[in-house]
Every structure is written in structure tokens, then in C-alpha cells.
Design a protein around this motif. Structure first.
Motif, PDB file in Angstrom:
ATOM      1  N   THR A 149       9.073  24.741 -46.801  1.00 44.18           N
ATOM      2  CA  THR A 149       7.942  23.802 -46.792  1.00 44.18           C
ATOM      3  C   THR A 149       6.636  24.515 -46.452  1.00 44.18           C
ATOM      4  N   GLU A 150       6.717  25.575 -45.633  1.00 43.58           N
ATOM      5  CA  GLU A 150       5.508  26.343 -45.340  1.00 43.58           C
ATOM      6  C   GLU A 150       5.034  27.110 -46.573  1.00 43.58           C
ATOM      7  N   GLU A 151       5.972  27.621 -47.341  1.00 42.54           N
ATOM      8  CA  GLU A 151       5.614  28.441 -48.497  1.00 42.54           C
ATOM      9  C   GLU A 151       5.211  27.605 -49.705  1.00 42.54           C
ATOM     10  N   TYR A 152       5.900  26.481 -49.923  1.00 43.24           N
ATOM     11  CA  TYR A 152       5.682  25.707 -51.151  1.00 43.24           C
ATOM     12  C   TYR A 152       5.079  24.326 -50.916  1.00 43.24           C
ATOM     13  N   GLY A 153       4.862  23.969 -49.661  1.00 46.24           N
ATOM     14  CA  GLY A 153       4.355  22.642 -49.364  1.00 46.24           C
ATOM     15  C   GLY A 153       5.496  21.678 -49.099  1.00 46.24           C
TER      16      GLY A 153
END
Length: 216
Positions: free
Chosen positions: A126-130
Motif C-alpha cells: 500500500t505504501e508503494e502502490y497506494g
């Protein structure tokens, strides 16, 4: 001398306490498993770098994606004959089995907060891709899982309130039931006490193991 993946630290300590051994332990960073070639390099460098008087190394881990194969051992090394550390902890008797994991089951041990924990995999995605795209990728990864299983080996407090709170969060993220499965510390107890039978590979100095050696 014991060389171990740090995911097995508590289990190695419990095995030594039960069997009355006091070998020095060198721990390897479990994060290296994300790149098996890096763990492979770390394993052989660790063994080669031990003091000259160490003639036999007890390697507390399994094949783990090829982490212990393909290179000549710098000195005599004893290894549980299993595919990875999960199967190692699932062994409960003297019958050798190369892989005891069940398809669709995600196994938990004492290390709930490592890089490969369910919570941390979700966080990184979720941090990398939202939130939306990362969540979709995460759901796709775990679409075929049907159970999150705590391996109860008796070597760590897996039924404590604090442990269960963390484990329940992991299971909730993948919408799976949380269950217990029986495991044991048998293979590590045999490793540290010199009971190197058909459940182990004893690799002599200079010997190269191929991955097939762990499945036959």
C-alpha cells in the motif's frame, strides 16, 4: 558451532536448553530470504569465516530456495533435510518428509513482525502502490489462501494474549480463519545433540549439494 536463520533463534535456544548443549550461535538475517542468492552467499561466507578450530557446523535451516546448495562447503556441515524452516518445525516424529506444508495455508511462528509477515507485506504494497492498487495486489496474492495456521512447537508463547492479538490481525487481513497446528522442535533437538540420521544431510568439506538432495 551453530549457524541459524534468525527466525529460528528461540527454537535453537529451546533445543539447546533441552538437550544440554551450549554451542555458540551465529544468526543470519532472515530478510535475505527475499533474495535466495543473497542468503546463499551469506550462508557460505558465514561458514567460511568461522574460527579454524571449528570442524563441524550445525546449520539450523532448510534448503530455503537454494540457500544451501550449489557451492562447496568450506567445512563439514550438518543440515536438516527439509525444504524450509516451516517444514522443519512441522516435523513431529522420526519419519522424513521433505515438505509438510499444505497448499492454501499461511504458517505463523514466533516471528510475527518480520519482513514477510502478512501485515508488513500489506503495508509495503500500500505504501508503494497506494491503498487501492496496493490492496488489490495484496488481495490477489492471498486469494487462494484458506487458513492462517499457528505452529505450536512449545518453544514460544503462541497461546498468550499478546501473541494472539497480533496473529488475529494477520488472519483478518486475508479474511481467513486462525487455527493451531501441532509442530515440534524435534529436528533442532536432534541437530544439536548429534542425532544425525536419515532426517539430515551431513555435507563433508568440499562437497556440493544440489537441491534434489533435499527431496530424495
Amino acid at each position: 558451532m551453530i549457524v541459524a536463520c534468525d527466525t529460528l533463534q528461540l527454537h535453537v535456544e529451546a533445543a539447546q536448553e533441552k538437550m544440554g548443549t551450549h554451542y555458540e550461535v551465529l544468526l543470519l538475517d532472515s530478510r535475505l530470504h527475499a533474495q535466495p542468492e543473497k542468503m546463499n552467499e551469506a550462508v557460505f561466507e558465514a561458514i567460511a569465516g568461522l574460527p579454524a578450530q571449528v570442524d563441524t557446523v550445525l546449520l539450523a535451516m532448510g534448503l530455503c530456495g537454494g540457500s544451501v546448495s550449489g557451492r562447496p562447503f568450506p567445512r563439514r556441515t550438518v543440515i536438516p533435510k527439509v525444504d524450509d524452516c516451516i517444514t522443519l518445525l512441522l516435523h513431529k516424529d522420526q519419519t522424513w518428509r521433505p515438505n509438510l506444508k499444505e497448499c492454501g495455508h499461511f504458517y505463523l511462528t514466533d516471528t510475527l513482525e518480520g519482513r514477510l509477515s502478512i501485515e508488513n507485506m500489506h503495508r509495503r504494497l500500500t505504501e508503494e502502490y497506494g491503498e487501492e492498487d496496493g490492496g488489490d495486489i495484496f488481495d490477489m496474492w492471498f486469494a487462494n489462501y484458506k487458513s492462517v495456521d499457528i505452529i505450536d512447537t512449545g518453544a514460544y508463547p503462541c497461546r498468550s494474549e499478546s501473541y494472539l492479538e497480533k496473529a488475529k490481525r494477520q488472519a483478518a487481513l486475508v479474511n481467513c480463519p486462525l487455527t493451531y497446528v501441532d509442530g515440534s522442535n524435534l529436528l533442532l533437538e536432534k541437530l544439536v545433540s548429534g542425532q544425525w540420521d536419515h532426517q539430515f544431510i551431513v555435507a563433508e568439506k568440499g562437497q556440493v549439494l544440489e537441491q534434489a538432495a533435499f527431496s530424495v
